[in-house]
Design a protein around this motif. Structure first.
Motif, PDB file in Angstrom:
ATOM      1  N   ALA A 116       0.837  -1.202   0.000  1.00 50.56           N
ATOM      2  CA  ALA A 116       0.000   0.000   0.000  1.00 50.56           C
ATOM      3  C   ALA A 116       0.875   1.256   0.000  1.00 50.56           C
ATOM      4  O   ALA A 116       0.527   2.267  -0.605  1.00 50.56           O
ATOM      5  CB  ALA A 116      -0.909  -0.015   1.226  1.00 50.56           C
ATOM      6  N   GLY A 117       2.021   1.179   0.679  1.00 56.94           N
ATOM      7  CA  GLY A 117       2.929   2.331   0.712  1.00 56.94           C
ATOM      8  C   GLY A 117       3.426   2.673  -0.678  1.00 56.94           C
ATOM      9  O   GLY A 117       3.493   3.851  -1.062  1.00 56.94           O
ATOM     10  N   GLN A 118       3.745   1.663  -1.461  1.00 52.51           N
ATOM     11  CA  GLN A 118       4.196   1.904  -2.835  1.00 52.51           C
ATOM     12  C   GLN A 118       3.071   2.536  -3.656  1.00 52.51           C
ATOM     13  O   GLN A 118       3.300   3.464  -4.438  1.00 52.51           O
ATOM     14  CB  GLN A 118       4.632   0.586  -3.480  1.00 52.51           C
ATOM     15  N   ALA A 119       1.857   2.046  -3.437  1.00 47.06           N
ATOM     16  CA  ALA A 119       0.701   2.574  -4.187  1.00 47.06           C
ATOM     17  C   ALA A 119       0.447   4.037  -3.821  1.00 47.06           C
ATOM     18  O   ALA A 119       0.090   4.851  -4.683  1.00 47.06           O
ATOM     19  CB  ALA A 119      -0.537   1.730  -3.890  1.00 47.06           C
ATOM     20  N   LEU A 120       0.650   4.370  -2.560  1.00 44.09           N
ATOM     21  CA  LEU A 120       0.454   5.744  -2.103  1.00 44.09           C
ATOM     22  C   LEU A 120       1.489   6.675  -2.736  1.00 44.09           C
ATOM     23  O   LEU A 120       1.157   7.758  -3.240  1.00 44.09           O
ATOM     24  CB  LEU A 120       0.553   5.772  -0.565  1.00 44.09           C
ATOM     25  N   LEU A 121       2.726   6.243  -2.752  1.00 38.89           N
ATOM     26  CA  LEU A 121       3.793   7.051  -3.368  1.00 38.89           C
ATOM     27  C   LEU A 121       3.532   7.285  -4.856  1.00 38.89           C
ATOM     28  O   LEU A 121       3.684   8.402  -5.351  1.00 38.89           O
ATOM     29  CB  LEU A 121       5.141   6.341  -3.212  1.00 38.89           C
ATOM     30  N   ALA A 122       3.144   6.223  -5.541  1.00 38.50           N
ATOM     31  CA  ALA A 122       2.902   6.337  -6.987  1.00 38.50           C
ATOM     32  C   ALA A 122       1.754   7.307  -7.262  1.00 38.50           C
ATOM     33  O   ALA A 122       1.812   8.105  -8.205  1.00 38.50           O
ATOM     34  CB  ALA A 122       2.601   4.967  -7.585  1.00 38.50           C
ATOM     35  N   ALA A 123       0.714   7.245  -6.426  1.00 36.50           N
ATOM     36  CA  ALA A 123      -0.428   8.156  -6.619  1.00 36.50           C
ATOM     37  C   ALA A 123       0.004   9.595  -6.368  1.00 36.50           C
ATOM     38  O   ALA A 123      -0.375  10.509  -7.096  1.00 36.50           O
ATOM     39  CB  ALA A 123      -1.570   7.761  -5.688  1.00 36.50           C
ATOM     40  N   LYS A 124       0.811   9.802  -5.336  1.00 35.11           N
ATOM     41  CA  LYS A 124       1.283  11.165  -5.051  1.00 35.11           C
ATOM     42  C   LYS A 124       2.152  11.713  -6.185  1.00 35.11           C
ATOM     43  O   LYS A 124       2.172  12.909  -6.445  1.00 35.11           O
ATOM     44  CB  LYS A 124       2.041  11.209  -3.720  1.00 35.11           C
ATOM     45  N   ALA A 125       2.860  10.805  -6.861  1.00 33.42           N
ATOM     46  CA  ALA A 125       3.699  11.237  -7.997  1.00 33.42           C
ATOM     47  C   ALA A 125       2.852  11.494  -9.240  1.00 33.42           C
ATOM     48  O   ALA A 125       3.343  12.034 -10.228  1.00 33.42           O
ATOM     49  CB  ALA A 125       4.760  10.188  -8.283  1.00 33.42           C
ATOM     50  N   GLY A 126       1.585  11.073  -9.192  1.00 36.00           N
ATOM     51  CA  GLY A 126       0.683  11.349 -10.319  1.00 36.00           C
ATOM     52  C   GLY A 126       0.558  10.228 -11.327  1.00 36.00           C
ATOM     53  O   GLY A 126       0.189  10.472 -12.485  1.00 36.00           O
ATOM     54  N   ALA A 127       0.834   8.977 -10.902  1.00 33.90           N
ATOM     55  CA  ALA A 127       0.693   7.839 -11.825  1.00 33.90           C
ATOM     56  C   ALA A 127      -0.743   7.754 -12.343  1.00 33.90           C
ATOM     57  O   ALA A 127      -1.697   7.975 -11.584  1.00 33.90           O
ATOM     58  CB  ALA A 127       1.069   6.537 -11.120  1.00 33.90           C
ATOM     59  N   THR A 128      -0.882   7.417 -13.616  1.00 27.33           N
ATOM     60  CA  THR A 128      -2.233   7.226 -14.178  1.00 27.33           C
ATOM     61  C   THR A 128      -2.799   5.896 -13.668  1.00 27.33           C
ATOM     62  O   THR A 128      -3.971   5.815 -13.300  1.00 27.33           O
ATOM     63  CB  THR A 128      -2.170   7.177 -15.723  1.00 27.33           C
ATOM     64  N   TYR A 129      -1.959   4.871 -13.688  1.00 31.76           N
ATOM     65  CA  TYR A 129      -2.343   3.532 -13.204  1.00 31.76           C
ATOM     66  C   TYR A 129      -1.263   3.027 -12.255  1.00 31.76           C
ATOM     67  O   TYR A 129      -0.081   3.378 -12.397  1.00 31.76           O
ATOM     68  CB  TYR A 129      -2.404   2.517 -14.365  1.00 31.76           C
ATOM     69  N   ILE A 130      -1.656   2.173 -11.318  1.00 20.13           N
ATOM     70  CA  ILE A 130      -0.661   1.397 -10.560  1.00 20.13           C
ATOM     71  C   ILE A 130      -1.047  -0.064 -10.715  1.00 20.13           C
ATOM     72  O   ILE A 130      -2.225  -0.417 -10.732  1.00 20.13           O
ATOM     73  CB  ILE A 130      -0.591   1.739  -9.055  1.00 20.13           C
ATOM     74  N   SER A 131      -0.027  -0.901 -10.839  1.00 20.19           N
ATOM     75  CA  SER A 131      -0.263  -2.329 -11.054  1.00 20.19           C
ATOM     76  C   SER A 131       0.171  -3.174  -9.854  1.00 20.19           C
ATOM     77  O   SER A 131       1.340  -3.567  -9.752  1.00 20.19           O
ATOM     78  CB  SER A 131       0.503  -2.807 -12.292  1.00 20.19           C
ATOM     79  N   THR A 162      -5.469   8.267  -9.523  1.00 16.71           N
ATOM     80  CA  THR A 162      -4.724   7.092  -9.998  1.00 16.71           C
ATOM     81  C   THR A 162      -5.648   5.873 -10.031  1.00 16.71           C
ATOM     82  O   THR A 162      -6.382   5.616  -9.072  1.00 16.71           O
ATOM     83  CB  THR A 162      -3.526   6.825  -9.061  1.00 16.71           C
ATOM     84  N   GLN A 163      -5.590   5.146 -11.155  1.00 19.38           N
ATOM     85  CA  GLN A 163      -6.467   3.976 -11.285  1.00 19.38           C
ATOM     86  C   GLN A 163      -5.753   2.701 -10.846  1.00 19.38           C
ATOM     87  O   GLN A 163      -4.589   2.486 -11.199  1.00 19.38           O
ATOM     88  CB  GLN A 163      -6.912   3.828 -12.745  1.00 19.38           C
ATOM     89  N   ILE A 164      -6.475   1.888 -10.101  1.00 17.05           N
ATOM     90  CA  ILE A 164      -5.927   0.594  -9.670  1.00 17.05           C
ATOM     91  C   ILE A 164      -6.088  -0.383 -10.829  1.00 17.05           C
ATOM     92  O   ILE A 164      -7.204  -0.647 -11.285  1.00 17.05           O
ATOM     93  CB  ILE A 164      -6.666   0.059  -8.421  1.00 17.05           C
TER      94      ILE A 164
END
Ligand code: G3P
Length: 218
Positions: A116-131, A162-164
């Motif tokens: 979840a921590g990785q997903a939070l960081l990616a969203a804060k960076a503005g990722a369109t999707y996280i996998s 960010t989309q899951i």
């Protein structure tokens, strides 16, 4: 929930697209190698071939692991076709690259997410999707679906855009469970997608309908 197919096999991509339910494609270097696609130009041409089949996001993964390399490579990938999404690994240099592309309006897919921590960081960076990779977590006796649910909660708490993109899907129940949790996207093999359609009572019922029709019209 959007349906992506997780393969570099053009025949399977075409078959899924012909079903009329395909929203996009994800690939990775292992999937490319599995299809025997090697060499920089062949790989780039293959991404374009995929984009010519499916009118939706197509994830193309960078090989570089440093910020400057990812930016260079990602910009080139994005220039290949308007539907290319630059796939970037979840490492600190990758977070910087995601931020860079996000500010430039280039779509990204942050891959190899296992927490979840990785997903939070990616969203804060503005990722369109996280996998998040469900199957690989299941492989090590950790419930991959719990991670999807945890990320859903966090993203909803703060209205992250960010989309899951649930990845490493192994079977149809993964897809159904992801839909229950509210994953935005799932990417899976053609076999798991096609398995959703199967039910023995459907087959039996159809067989009966056709037999009754044949009796009445013979
Ligand atoms: O999209 C990620 C996926 O390709 C990984 O799947 O089956 O290699 O764990 P798998």
């Amino acid at each position: 929930m959007k349906f992506f197919i997780d393969t570099a096999n053009l025949k399977e991509i075409q078959e899924a697209n012909d079903l009329g339910i395909l929203d996009g494609v994800t690939t990775n270097p292992s999937l490319m190698a599995k299809e025997g696609i090697t060499g920089k130009q062949n790989i780039l041409d293959h991404y374009v071939a995929i984009c010519n089949i499916v009118d939706g996001p197509v994830s193309a993964e960078v090989i570089s692991t440093d910020y400057a390399g990812m930016v260079l490579e990602g910009e080139h990938l994005a220039s290949l076709h308007k539907n290319i999404v630059v796939k970037i690994p979840m490492i600190p240099e990758g977070i910087k690259a995601i931020k860079y592309f996000s500010e430039k309006g280039i779509e990204t897919n942050c891959t190899l997410v296992f927490s979840a921590g990785q997903a939070l960081l990616a969203a804060k960076a503005g990722a369109t999707y996280i996998s998040p990779f469900l199957g690989r977590l299941d492989d090590i006796s950790t419930n991959g679906l719990d991670l999807i649910a945890q990320i859903r909660l966090i993203y909803d708490n703060y209205a992250f855009n960010t989309q899951i993109l649930a990845a490493s899907i192994r079977h149809p129940m993964h897809i159904i469970n992801c839909a229950e949790i509210g994953s935005d996207v799932m990417t899976g093999p053609l076999s798991a997608i096609k398995a959703l359609a199967k039910h023995p009572l459907t087959d039996l019922g159809l067989q009966q309908f056709l037999a009754d029709h044949a009796k009445g019209n013979s």
